[in-house]
Design a protein around this motif. Structure first.
Motif, PDB file in Angstrom:
ATOM      1  N   ALA A 105       0.858  -1.181   0.000  1.00  0.00           N
ATOM      2  CA  ALA A 105       0.000   0.000   0.000  1.00  0.00           C
ATOM      3  C   ALA A 105       0.890   1.226   0.000  1.00  0.00           C
ATOM      4  CB  ALA A 105      -0.904  -0.004   1.223  1.00  0.00           C
ATOM      5  N   THR A 106       0.657   2.116  -0.956  1.00  0.00           N
ATOM      6  CA  THR A 106       1.455   3.325  -1.077  1.00  0.00           C
ATOM      7  C   THR A 106       0.529   4.536  -1.088  1.00  0.00           C
ATOM      8  OG1 THR A 106       3.044   2.096  -2.421  1.00  0.00           O
ATOM      9  CG2 THR A 106       3.208   4.505  -2.455  1.00  0.00           C
ATOM     10  N   ILE A 141      -4.678   9.415  -2.229  1.00  0.00           N
ATOM     11  CA  ILE A 141      -4.658   8.246  -3.118  1.00  0.00           C
ATOM     12  C   ILE A 141      -3.944   7.127  -2.369  1.00  0.00           C
ATOM     13  CG2 ILE A 141      -3.947   7.318  -5.356  1.00  0.00           C
ATOM     14  CD1 ILE A 141      -5.730   9.794  -5.627  1.00  0.00           C
ATOM     15  N   LEU A 142      -4.558   5.963  -2.329  1.00  0.00           N
ATOM     16  CA  LEU A 142      -3.933   4.789  -1.740  1.00  0.00           C
ATOM     17  C   LEU A 142      -3.802   3.748  -2.842  1.00  0.00           C
ATOM     18  CD1 LEU A 142      -2.840   3.446   0.837  1.00  0.00           C
ATOM     19  CD2 LEU A 142      -5.137   2.488   1.164  1.00  0.00           C
ATOM     20  N   ASP A 193      -8.140   2.823   7.056  1.00  0.00           N
ATOM     21  CA  ASP A 193      -8.500   3.776   8.112  1.00  0.00           C
ATOM     22  C   ASP A 193      -7.498   4.928   8.174  1.00  0.00           C
ATOM     23  OD1 ASP A 193     -10.724   2.302   8.829  1.00  0.00           O
ATOM     24  OD2 ASP A 193      -9.782   1.403  10.608  1.00  0.00           O
ATOM     25  N   GLU A 194      -6.208   4.594   8.096  1.00  0.00           N
ATOM     26  CA  GLU A 194      -5.170   5.631   8.135  1.00  0.00           C
ATOM     27  C   GLU A 194      -5.284   6.557   6.932  1.00  0.00           C
ATOM     28  OE1 GLU A 194      -1.500   3.478   8.388  1.00  0.00           O
ATOM     29  OE2 GLU A 194      -1.844   2.898  10.485  1.00  0.00           O
ATOM     30  N   ALA A 195      -5.533   5.987   5.759  1.00  0.00           N
ATOM     31  CA  ALA A 195      -5.658   6.803   4.548  1.00  0.00           C
ATOM     32  C   ALA A 195      -6.874   7.723   4.649  1.00  0.00           C
ATOM     33  CB  ALA A 195      -5.757   5.905   3.316  1.00  0.00           C
ATOM     34  N   LEU A 196      -7.975   7.208   5.161  1.00  0.00           N
ATOM     35  CA  LEU A 196      -9.176   8.025   5.297  1.00  0.00           C
ATOM     36  C   LEU A 196      -8.956   9.154   6.303  1.00  0.00           C
ATOM     37  CD1 LEU A 196     -12.028   8.342   4.218  1.00  0.00           C
ATOM     38  CD2 LEU A 196     -12.817   6.878   6.080  1.00  0.00           C
ATOM     39  N   ALA A 197      -8.196   8.888   7.348  1.00  0.00           N
ATOM     40  CA  ALA A 197      -7.907   9.918   8.351  1.00  0.00           C
ATOM     41  C   ALA A 197      -7.094  11.064   7.750  1.00  0.00           C
ATOM     42  CB  ALA A 197      -7.155   9.303   9.534  1.00  0.00           C
ATOM     43  N   ARG A 198      -6.324  10.782   6.698  1.00  0.00           N
ATOM     44  CA  ARG A 198      -5.508  11.809   6.043  1.00  0.00           C
ATOM     45  C   ARG A 198      -6.204  12.422   4.829  1.00  0.00           C
ATOM     46  NH1 ARG A 198      -1.673   7.611   6.576  1.00  0.00           N
ATOM     47  NH2 ARG A 198      -1.867   7.207   4.368  1.00  0.00           N
ATOM     48  N   ALA A 199      -7.397  11.955   4.532  1.00  0.00           N
ATOM     49  CA  ALA A 199      -8.093  12.404   3.324  1.00  0.00           C
ATOM     50  C   ALA A 199      -8.489  13.868   3.438  1.00  0.00           C
ATOM     51  CB  ALA A 199      -9.325  11.541   3.076  1.00  0.00           C
ATOM     52  N   GLY A 200      -8.124  14.643   2.439  1.00  0.00           N
ATOM     53  CA  GLY A 200      -8.538  16.039   2.393  1.00  0.00           C
ATOM     54  C   GLY A 200      -9.948  16.127   1.852  1.00  0.00           C
ATOM     55  N   HIS A 201     -10.058  16.056   0.540  1.00  0.00           N
ATOM     56  CA  HIS A 201     -11.368  16.081  -0.113  1.00  0.00           C
ATOM     57  C   HIS A 201     -11.984  14.695  -0.201  1.00  0.00           C
ATOM     58  CE1 HIS A 201     -11.152  20.251  -1.355  1.00  0.00           C
ATOM     59  NE2 HIS A 201      -9.900  20.043  -1.710  1.00  0.00           N
ATOM     60  N   GLY A 202     -11.176  13.674   0.010  1.00  0.00           N
ATOM     61  CA  GLY A 202     -11.688  12.317  -0.079  1.00  0.00           C
ATOM     62  C   GLY A 202     -10.573  11.318  -0.289  1.00  0.00           C
ATOM     63  N   LEU A 203     -10.971  10.090  -0.586  1.00  0.00           N
ATOM     64  CA  LEU A 203     -10.035   8.982  -0.736  1.00  0.00           C
ATOM     65  C   LEU A 203     -10.317   8.234  -2.031  1.00  0.00           C
ATOM     66  CD1 LEU A 203      -7.875   6.969   0.341  1.00  0.00           C
ATOM     67  CD2 LEU A 203      -9.723   5.839   1.599  1.00  0.00           C
TER      68      LEU A 203
END
Length: 115
Positions: A5-6, A15-16, A35-45
């Motif tokens: 996962a990047t 973007i994940l 979960d970590e990616a969503l926590a960092r999402a600005g406008h979305g994921l």
């Protein structure tokens, strides 16, 4: 199983990029990464699945949980996929509204930013 996962940010959208095989053996770690990616999402994921060769129902469910959580938090969510391994189950299970699929990152980011 080997998978990776990047994370990166593109036009304010998290973007994940996932690669490899996604199955029950990795679902817990996948859930944590989502979960970590969503926590960092600005406008979305946007989850890029172009490099994923297999995705079982447990990992599809993890993606669906993340999409629902994004929606409840007012964030956009989308997938990038062209492989039948991803597109077919999402389509057959009639999940395209909850898990919208785009063929490119640019298209997915544009869709997420539009809301």
């Amino acid at each position: 199983m080997v998978w990776s996962a990047t994370p990166e940010v593109h036009r304010g959208v998290q973007i994940l990029t996932l690669t490899g095989e996604l199955d029950l053996a990795v679902v817990d770690e996948l859930g944590r990464v989502l979960d970590e990616a969503l926590a960092r999402a600005g406008h979305g994921l946007v989850v890029d699945l172009i490099g994923v060769s297999f995705c079982d129902s447990s990992c599809l469910h993890a993606l669906l949980r993340t999409a629902r959580r994004a929606h409840s938090e007012g964030l956009g969510f989308g997938l990038v996929a062209v492989s039948p391994a991803i597109v077919r189950p999402v389509t057959v299970l009639n999940l395209t509204q909850a898990l919208p699929i785009s063929a490119s990152i640019n298209d997915a980011v544009a869709r997420v930013r539009r809301g």
